[in-house]
Write a protein that holds these residues in place. Structure first.
Motif, PDB file in Angstrom:
ATOM      1  N   TRP A  31      59.840  17.432  11.366  1.00  0.00           N
ATOM      2  CA  TRP A  31      58.611  16.861  10.800  1.00  0.00           C
ATOM      3  C   TRP A  31      58.858  15.445  10.268  1.00  0.00           C
ATOM      4  O   TRP A  31      58.046  14.538  10.458  1.00  0.00           O
ATOM      5  N   THR A  32      60.024  15.243   9.620  1.00  0.00           N
ATOM      6  CA  THR A  32      60.361  13.911   9.085  1.00  0.00           C
ATOM      7  C   THR A  32      60.541  12.903  10.210  1.00  0.00           C
ATOM      8  O   THR A  32      60.073  11.757  10.127  1.00  0.00           O
ATOM      9  N   LEU A  33      61.239  13.309  11.279  1.00  0.00           N
ATOM     10  CA  LEU A  33      61.405  12.399  12.417  1.00  0.00           C
ATOM     11  C   LEU A  33      60.064  12.036  13.035  1.00  0.00           C
ATOM     12  O   LEU A  33      59.842  10.887  13.442  1.00  0.00           O
ATOM     13  N   LEU A  36      58.562   9.380  10.869  1.00  0.00           N
ATOM     14  CA  LEU A  36      59.260   8.093  10.898  1.00  0.00           C
ATOM     15  C   LEU A  36      59.121   7.392  12.240  1.00  0.00           C
ATOM     16  O   LEU A  36      59.052   6.155  12.292  1.00  0.00           O
ATOM     17  N   TYR A  37      59.104   8.182  13.309  1.00  0.00           N
ATOM     18  CA  TYR A  37      59.006   7.599  14.652  1.00  0.00           C
ATOM     19  C   TYR A  37      57.854   8.259  15.407  1.00  0.00           C
ATOM     20  O   TYR A  37      58.058   9.123  16.270  1.00  0.00           O
ATOM     21  N   PRO A  38      56.637   7.882  15.083  1.00  0.00           N
ATOM     22  CA  PRO A  38      55.475   8.561  15.688  1.00  0.00           C
ATOM     23  C   PRO A  38      55.250   8.213  17.157  1.00  0.00           C
ATOM     24  O   PRO A  38      54.647   8.989  17.891  1.00  0.00           O
ATOM     25  N   GLY A  39      55.717   7.045  17.614  1.00  0.00           N
ATOM     26  CA  GLY A  39      55.445   6.642  18.985  1.00  0.00           C
ATOM     27  C   GLY A  39      56.328   7.360  19.986  1.00  0.00           C
ATOM     28  O   GLY A  39      57.512   7.559  19.760  1.00  0.00           O
ATOM     29  N   GLN A 100      58.986  17.164  25.420  1.00  0.00           N
ATOM     30  CA  GLN A 100      59.019  15.754  25.049  1.00  0.00           C
ATOM     31  C   GLN A 100      60.323  15.110  25.485  1.00  0.00           C
ATOM     32  O   GLN A 100      61.406  15.575  25.168  1.00  0.00           O
ATOM     33  N   ILE A 101      60.243  14.009  26.216  1.00  0.00           N
ATOM     34  CA  ILE A 101      61.394  13.234  26.662  1.00  0.00           C
ATOM     35  C   ILE A 101      61.168  11.785  26.248  1.00  0.00           C
ATOM     36  O   ILE A 101      60.211  11.142  26.706  1.00  0.00           O
ATOM     37  N   ASN A 102      62.029  11.263  25.388  1.00  0.00           N
ATOM     38  CA  ASN A 102      61.888   9.900  24.910  1.00  0.00           C
ATOM     39  C   ASN A 102      62.627   8.900  25.779  1.00  0.00           C
ATOM     40  O   ASN A 102      62.141   7.798  26.024  1.00  0.00           O
TER      41      ASN A 102
END
Length: 407
Positions: A31-33, A36-39, A100-102
Motif C-alpha cells: 500500500w505504501t509503495l 509513493l509511486y502511483p504511476g 502488473q509489470i513495471n
C-alpha cells in the motif's frame, strides 16, 4: 479437549503471531509503495481487462493465503504456477499481461512468488515430486531463458525463484540437524535412565532380596520349631507372604534389569494366568461393598509380572473405593485380547460417610502408575461424570523379565 481454531494453521502462538504480522506487514508495504509511486508505465496494456483490479485481487488473495503456508503450502504453489504460466501465454499469444509489470525485465509471476516457493520447499512433506514440477514451471517463466543474453531478466527471475529454493533447502538442512541433535539427546537421556534402572536393580537385588530371604528362612524355621500352634500358623503365613513378596520383587528387578533393546523371545517366558480376582472381589463384598465383576474376552496366558500388576490394579481400585466412596457401587471389568489385558475399576459417587483420617494422598495411585508403566502398560485414574472415579490400566500380555531371559 477441543483445540483452538488457530491450531488448524499453526503449531503454536508464536507461529501465528509471526505469520499474521508478516501478512499485515506485506500489505502495508505494498500500500505504501502504491502511494509513493502511483504511476505505472504502459497502463493501457491492461485495458483489455479493465485495469489492474485483477492483479490487485490475485495479489491480495495470495497475501491472505500466506497464513496457511505452513500447513497447506501446495494450496498456494498451485495458483502461483497457474498464474505464472497463464501470464506467459497471454503475453506471448494473447492480448497482454494481467499482472502488473513495471519494467520489461520484471518476472512474469506474482509478487509473493518467493515466499510461496520457500514455504513449499520447507513445509511440503508429501508429493514433493509434484512440488518440484510446479516450481520448475514457475522458475522457467521467471527466468525466461529464451531472452538470453538479457541478464537483467535472468537475474531477476533467479532472485524470484532459484534463491527461495536455495534458502528453503538450507532451512531444511538446519531443521534436520536440529531434529537429529534432539534425537541424539533423547537417546543419551534414555541410556542414562537405563543405566540408573540397572544400578537400582542391582541395589534392590543385593540388599532387599537378601533381607527378605533371611526373613523367609527365619519364619520357616519358626514354623517348624515352634511349639504353639498359633505361632506356627503365624510363622507359616509370614513365610508365605515373604515368599510372594520375594517373587514379585524378583519380577520387578528383572524388568528393571532387562534392556528394552534386547530381543524379546516369547517362547522363553513361562506363561501364567491372572490371579484369582473372584476372591479379591468376595473380600470386598464381605465388608459390605457392592461390586459387579465381569470378564470379557477369552483369558489367555500372560507373564507373571503382568498378572500380578493386574491384581494390584484391582486391589488398589477396590481399596480406594472403600476408603473414599463408602456405599458406592463398584464395577470391576477385565477385558482380554490377543496381546493385552485391560483392567477397569469404576465406582459411583459416595453414598455414605467417609472414614475419618484418610491417609495416602494419592501415593497409592502414583505407585500403581509407576508399576504399570514399568511393565510397559498405560495407566489412567480420573474422576468421571456423576461424582465417581475410574482407574484403568492397559497391560501388555508379555513383559520380559530376568527369569524369562534365563529360561
Amino acid at each position: 479437549m477441543e483445540h483452538p481454531w488457530w491450531r488448524l494453521l499453526w503449531n503454536d502462538r508464536r507461529e501465528a503471531v509471526f505469520d499474521i504480522a508478516l501478512v499485515v506487514g506485506l500489505h502495508v508495504f505494498v500500500w505504501t509503495l502504491g502511494r509513493l509511486y502511483p504511476g505505472v508505465p504502459g497502463i493501457e496494456r491492461y485495458d483489455w481487462i479493465g485495469g489492474l483490479w485483477l492483479a490487485h485481487l490475485l495479489n491480495t488473495a495470495l497475501g491472505i493465503g500466506l497464513l496457511a503456508r505452513r500447513r497447506y503450502p501446495m494450496a498456494l504453489l498451485w495458483p502461483v504456477a497457474v498464474i505464472s504460466v497463464a501470464q506467459a501465454l497471454l503475453i506471448a499469444f494473447g492480448p497482454g499481461p494481467f499482472l502488473q509489470i513495471n519494467l520489461p525485465s520484471d518476472p512474469w509471476a506474482p509478487g509473493l512468488t518467493p515466499l510461496v516457493v520457500y514455504a513449499a520447499v520447507v513445509y511440503q512433506r508429501r508429493a514433493r515430486w509434484l512440488m518440484w514440477v510446479l516450481i520448475g514451471f514457475v522458475t522457467l517463466v521467471c527466468l525466461r531463458p529464451w531472452t538470453f543474453p538479457d541478464t537483467d531478466t535472468v537475474l531477476g527471475g533467479a532472485l524470484w525463484s532459484i534463491v527461495p529454493v536455495l534458502l528453503g533447502l538450507s532451512a531444511l538442512g538446519l531443521r534436520d540437524r536440529a531434529e537429529r541433535a534432539e534425537r541424539e539427546q533423547e537417546l543419551r537421556a534414555e541410556q542414562a535412565r537405563a543405566d540408573e534402572r540397572a544400578r537400582l536393580a542391582v541395589e534392590m537385588h543385593d540388599v532387599v532380596t537378601h533381607r527378605i530371604n533371611l526373613m523367609v528362612l527365619q519364619a520357616g524355621a519358626l514354623a517348624v520349631a515352634g511349639e504353639d500352634p498359633a505361632v506356627r500358623r503365624a510363622a507359616e503365613e509370614l513365610r508365605a507372604s515373604g515368599s510372594q513378596a520375594l517373587t514379585e520383587l524378583r519380577d520387578l528387578v528383572g524388568v528393571l534389569r532387562r534392556s528394552e533393546t534386547e530381543p524379546q523371545d516369547h517362547r522363553a517366558d513361562p506363561p501364567a494366568s491372572l490371579p484369582d480376582l473372584d476372591e479379591l472381589v468376595a473380600q470386598s463384598e464381605a465388608v459390605g461393598m457392592s461390586v459387579r465383576f465381569t470378564v470379557d474376552g477369552r483369558p489367555g496366558p500372560v507373564t507373571s509380572a503382568v498378572a500380578r500388576t493386574a491384581y494390584r490394579v484391582v486391589q488398589e481400585g477396590l481399596t480406594n473405593a472403600h476408603k473414599h466412596a463408602p456405599g458406592a457401587h463398584v464395577d470391576v471389568r477385565v477385558l482380554h485380547s490377543d496381546d493385552r489385558v485391560r483392567v477397569l475399576v469404576r465406582n459411583t459417587a459416595t453414598a455414605g460417610p467417609r472414614e475419618p483420617n484418610d491417609s495416602g494422598g494419592g501415593v497409592g495411585l502414583l505407585g500403581l502408575q509407576q508399576r504399570v508403566e514399568l511393565v510397559g502398560g498405560t495407566f489412567r485414574a480420573e474422576p468421571v461424570d456423576g461424582g465417581g472415579f475410574e482407574v484403568e490400566a492397559i497391560l501388555p500380555g508379555y513383559v520380559p523379565t530376568e527369569e524369562s531371559a534365563d529360561a
